[in-house]
Scaffold this active site. Structure first.
Site, mmCIF file in Angstrom:
data_model
loop_
_atom_site.group_PDB
_atom_site.id
_atom_site.type_symbol
_atom_site.label_atom_id
_atom_site.label_comp_id
_atom_site.label_asym_id
_atom_site.label_seq_id
_atom_site.Cartn_x
_atom_site.Cartn_y
_atom_site.Cartn_z
ATOM 1 N N ASP A 140 0.810 -1.246 -0.126
ATOM 2 C CA ASP A 140 -0.074 0.036 -0.068
ATOM 3 C C ASP A 140 0.868 1.194 0.005
ATOM 4 O OD1 ASP A 140 -2.075 -1.655 0.107
ATOM 5 O OD2 ASP A 140 -2.770 -0.538 2.075
ATOM 6 N N HIS B 276 3.673 -2.005 3.270
ATOM 7 C CA HIS B 276 4.061 -0.651 3.062
ATOM 8 C C HIS B 276 5.336 -0.556 2.516
ATOM 9 C CE1 HIS B 276 0.603 -0.631 5.677
ATOM 10 N NE2 HIS B 276 0.040 0.314 5.057
#
Length: 262
Positions: A74, A219
């Site tokens: 993400d 992430h």
């Protein structure tokens, strides 16, 4: 999630140091299915009437027959994404990237193209990481449509998947996603890499949680995450897992716009 150095418009506080407990609580809600709607598991999608599966450059597998997992990242692209793509290419592992628009797609258009060119699934994480459930329908539409336009312009392919910031969604978000042709994808595994730069800890958290059909949330904007990826890949391969993109995890079924998957 926003860049570590980017300040949120609502609070003006850097994301990495602001509201860690609140973020963790939101993630816990999403993982327990309280984020709006009952998510559908990959196995249920695969059991639906068959359709043509989507092949990726790394080859096709049948996740009804083998133990599949999906790596997802993400809030990129970031300065760490090129190294991540090198690692994935070396190990022949496809991933699904849920990209942010502001300061990410805008700043690293070549990396967006590279993700698509190297066989990864390029999807949306909204334009500015605003919490969709706090926005008006018009604002939700813009948060979702703007990255779609940019990703299509850069890659030639319009996204069909999105991940709502903090996993927070509701019936209004579902309806707008349906209008825009987007399915919502949550996760089953989180390393909470927004709380630590300890790569060994990130790796351990992922390995402790991962099971068949796992959707792993990481992430690449955080310093400790990309160094943890080789160890995650190698350990899960040793356990017999095969890495696939989210669409391949669902094949021969397909994600449906406006529905939620986890």
């Amino acid at each position: 999630m926003p860049s570590p150095t980017k300040k949120t418009k609502k609070t003006g506080i850097p994301f990495r140091t602001a509201g860690i407990g609140a973020v963790a609580a939101c993630l816990a809600l999403a993982l327990t299915g309280c984020a709006g709607g009952d998510p559908t598991a990959p196995s249920a999608v695969r059991a639906a009437p068959a359709s043509t599966g989507q092949a990726v450059r790394f080859g096709t597998v049948d996740c009804r027959e083998v133990r599949c997992v999906a790596l997802t990242f993400d809030a990129g692209p970031s300065e760490n994404s090129a190294r991540l793509l090198d690692i994935l290419k070396e190990r022949q592992v496809p991933a699904t990237f849920f990209l942010l628009g502001a300061n990410h797609i805008e700043r690293y258009p070549r990396l967006v193209r590279r993700m698509a060119d190297e066989g990864h699934e390029v999807a949306s994480h909204t334009w500015d990481h605003k919490i969709l459930t706090k926005l008006t329908p018009r604002e939700i539409h813009e948060e979702l449509e703007r990255p779609n336009r940019e990703i299509q312009r850069l890659t030639g392919r319009r996204p069909t998947l999105m991940r709502p910031p903090q996993g927070r969604t509701d019936s209004t978000v579902h309806e707008i996603c349906r209008e825009l042709g987007l399915a919502e994808v949550l996760w089953t595994v989180t390393a909470k890499d927004y709380t630590t730069e300890d790569s060994a800890l990130i790796r351990r958290r992922v390995l402790e949680q991962t099971e068949r059909d796992g959707i792993i949330l990481l992430h690449d904007i955080y310093a400790g995450t990309v160094p943890a990826v080789p160890g995650i890949i190698d350990a899960l391969k040793e356990r017999g897992y095969v890495f696939v993109t989210v669409p391949q995890l669902l094949a021969p079924g397909r994600a449906q716009a406006g529905e939620v998957y986890r």
